[in-house]
Scaffold this active site. Sequence first.
Site, PDB file in Angstrom:
ATOM      1  N   ARG A   1     -39.284 -45.564 -54.434  1.00 15.02           N
ATOM      2  CA  ARG A   1     -40.147 -45.287 -53.286  1.00 15.02           C
ATOM      3  C   ARG A   1     -41.440 -44.593 -53.737  1.00 15.02           C
ATOM      4  O   ARG A   1     -42.526 -44.844 -53.200  1.00 15.02           O
ATOM      5  CB  ARG A   1     -39.397 -44.448 -52.255  1.00 15.02           C
ATOM      6  CG  ARG A   1     -38.275 -45.229 -51.574  1.00 15.02           C
ATOM      7  CD  ARG A   1     -37.721 -44.522 -50.368  1.00 15.02           C
ATOM      8  NE  ARG A   1     -36.838 -43.429 -50.681  1.00 15.02           N
ATOM      9  CZ  ARG A   1     -35.523 -43.399 -50.404  1.00 15.02           C
ATOM     10  NH1 ARG A   1     -34.947 -44.450 -49.827  1.00 15.02           N
ATOM     11  NH2 ARG A   1     -34.798 -42.353 -50.679  1.00 15.02           N
TER      12      ARG A   1
ATOM     13  N   PHE B   1     -35.609 -53.425 -42.986  1.00 13.12           N
ATOM     14  CA  PHE B   1     -34.430 -52.550 -42.977  1.00 13.12           C
ATOM     15  C   PHE B   1     -34.894 -51.111 -43.238  1.00 13.12           C
ATOM     16  O   PHE B   1     -34.385 -50.410 -44.115  1.00 13.12           O
ATOM     17  CB  PHE B   1     -33.402 -52.981 -44.023  1.00 13.12           C
ATOM     18  CG  PHE B   1     -32.917 -54.393 -43.874  1.00 13.12           C
ATOM     19  CD1 PHE B   1     -31.921 -54.710 -42.958  1.00 13.12           C
ATOM     20  CD2 PHE B   1     -33.464 -55.407 -44.639  1.00 13.12           C
ATOM     21  CE1 PHE B   1     -31.479 -56.025 -42.828  1.00 13.12           C
ATOM     22  CE2 PHE B   1     -33.024 -56.723 -44.514  1.00 13.12           C
ATOM     23  CZ  PHE B   1     -32.028 -57.040 -43.607  1.00 13.12           C
TER      24      PHE B   1
ATOM     25  N   ASP C   1     -36.354 -52.516 -38.118  1.00 14.51           N
ATOM     26  CA  ASP C   1     -34.942 -52.182 -38.215  1.00 14.51           C
ATOM     27  C   ASP C   1     -34.269 -52.576 -36.901  1.00 14.51           C
ATOM     28  O   ASP C   1     -34.912 -52.593 -35.851  1.00 14.51           O
ATOM     29  CB  ASP C   1     -34.743 -50.688 -38.480  1.00 14.51           C
ATOM     30  CG  ASP C   1     -33.389 -50.374 -39.095  1.00 14.51           C
ATOM     31  OD1 ASP C   1     -33.316 -50.207 -40.333  1.00 14.51           O
ATOM     32  OD2 ASP C   1     -32.389 -50.328 -38.349  1.00 14.51           O
TER      33      ASP C   1
ATOM     34  N   ASP D   1     -35.076 -54.003 -48.597  1.00 20.66           N
ATOM     35  CA  ASP D   1     -34.009 -53.091 -49.036  1.00 20.66           C
ATOM     36  C   ASP D   1     -32.870 -53.128 -48.005  1.00 20.66           C
ATOM     37  O   ASP D   1     -32.683 -52.206 -47.225  1.00 20.66           O
ATOM     38  CB  ASP D   1     -34.578 -51.672 -49.168  1.00 20.66           C
ATOM     39  CG  ASP D   1     -33.525 -50.657 -49.589  1.00 20.66           C
ATOM     40  OD1 ASP D   1     -32.517 -51.061 -50.196  1.00 20.66           O
ATOM     41  OD2 ASP D   1     -33.708 -49.451 -49.288  1.00 20.66           O
TER      42      ASP D   1
ATOM     43  N   CYS E   1     -28.018 -53.096 -52.930  1.00 23.41           N
ATOM     44  CA  CYS E   1     -27.069 -52.014 -53.216  1.00 23.41           C
ATOM     45  C   CYS E   1     -25.634 -52.532 -53.243  1.00 23.41           C
ATOM     46  O   CYS E   1     -24.682 -51.741 -53.250  1.00 23.41           O
ATOM     47  CB  CYS E   1     -27.218 -50.890 -52.183  1.00 23.41           C
ATOM     48  SG  CYS E   1     -26.866 -51.384 -50.481  1.00 23.41           S
TER      49      CYS E   1
END
Length: 398
Positions: free
Chosen positions: A212, A228, A250, A299, A339
């Site tokens: 970031r 997201f 989102d 992400d 992730c």
Amino acid sequence: MAYPDIYLKKNEDKRLRKGHLWVFSNEIDSQRSPLDQFSPGDLVQVKSADGKGLGTAYINPQALICARLFSRKSNLKCGVNFFKERLATALALREKLFNQPYYRLVFGESDGLPGLVIDRFGPVLSLQITTAGIEQRKEFLLTALSELLNPEAIVLKNDNSQRQLEGLSLESDLAYGTLPDPLIIEENGARFKIDILEGQKTGWFYDHRSSRAQLAGMAKNQRVLDLFSYTGAWGIPAAMAGAAEVTCVDASEGALTLAQENARLNQVQDTMHFVRSDVFEFLKQARQDNQLYDIIVLDPPALIKRKKDFKQGYEAYRRLNHLALQILSKNGILISASCSHHLSRDNLHEILRSSGRHIDRHLVFFAAGGQGPDHPIDPAAPETEYLKTFFCSVSTSL
């Protein structure tokens, strides 16, 4: 007091001897050590087929990961002092890495505490206990944390599917103290209000901190799309760094409300836009409307939670990256992350390569990232390495 023994089948001790901490139920010799004699959370001595001691573990006979080692030592005393020692070791590393108390304090197996994650939000600790072995010793853990760090509050974040597999309750709880209102943390020069009790996971995602910061360094005068976005951890530092415009997308109304509060907290609300939408639908609509962005952050949450979901999850990652590339400006940047442990770095590499070729773009990687240093990787436990990020420069075809 000696703990009861569990014996492994022949040659099933190799993983433990290499440094891993897990024992699967099918690796245990259930003739010599019947699993029905144990209760979830019991401490046991793990022994190889020839009777050599491998260490002290806690067991859950009902779980696929049936036992997890606490120590290579036999008959380990697992009380307050044990937890204080492990926590102090974890704390020593974080204090070398960070000058403020905002980080992941404990990252499970990597810190010798399998089944436990602790995030530190200044005076507040947020705990995820995912196994019966830690749950059974929760009071020792809470005492150790209180004595070591003297927090204002400790929250137990129990809304986790792994707890269900271990037969544990899913109700979160304020275990100690009083939560500050508001609770503000700092990261990359920005301030964020977080909601531990209602937020995802422990309430915040520290793992992308370094990536970031790298985005913020490239954001000046750029039109940034944060997909997201959750509560704005990528988008707000980009806006603070001088982005011309930042759009956060989102599906969670609560997350976007908090992101808007965080934008005001950092005085960048005039630069930011917030869109509540399914990301797939947003991307398709943006393509139809000929919307283009200079930097896109992709992400998503873990789209492959179990190995058997790989095919469906891989396709979801492929579609997301393919759609994102279609609304990227000429000479734009795509930051693509995953992730999902079950999606390897090579898998994401291939998704980006094939997506770039499919829409006839020249895509190159100019940087790559992973989880921050407060999520240390145990080289004997590949499961502790889960986050992968590629920074892609995308131009017209050669």
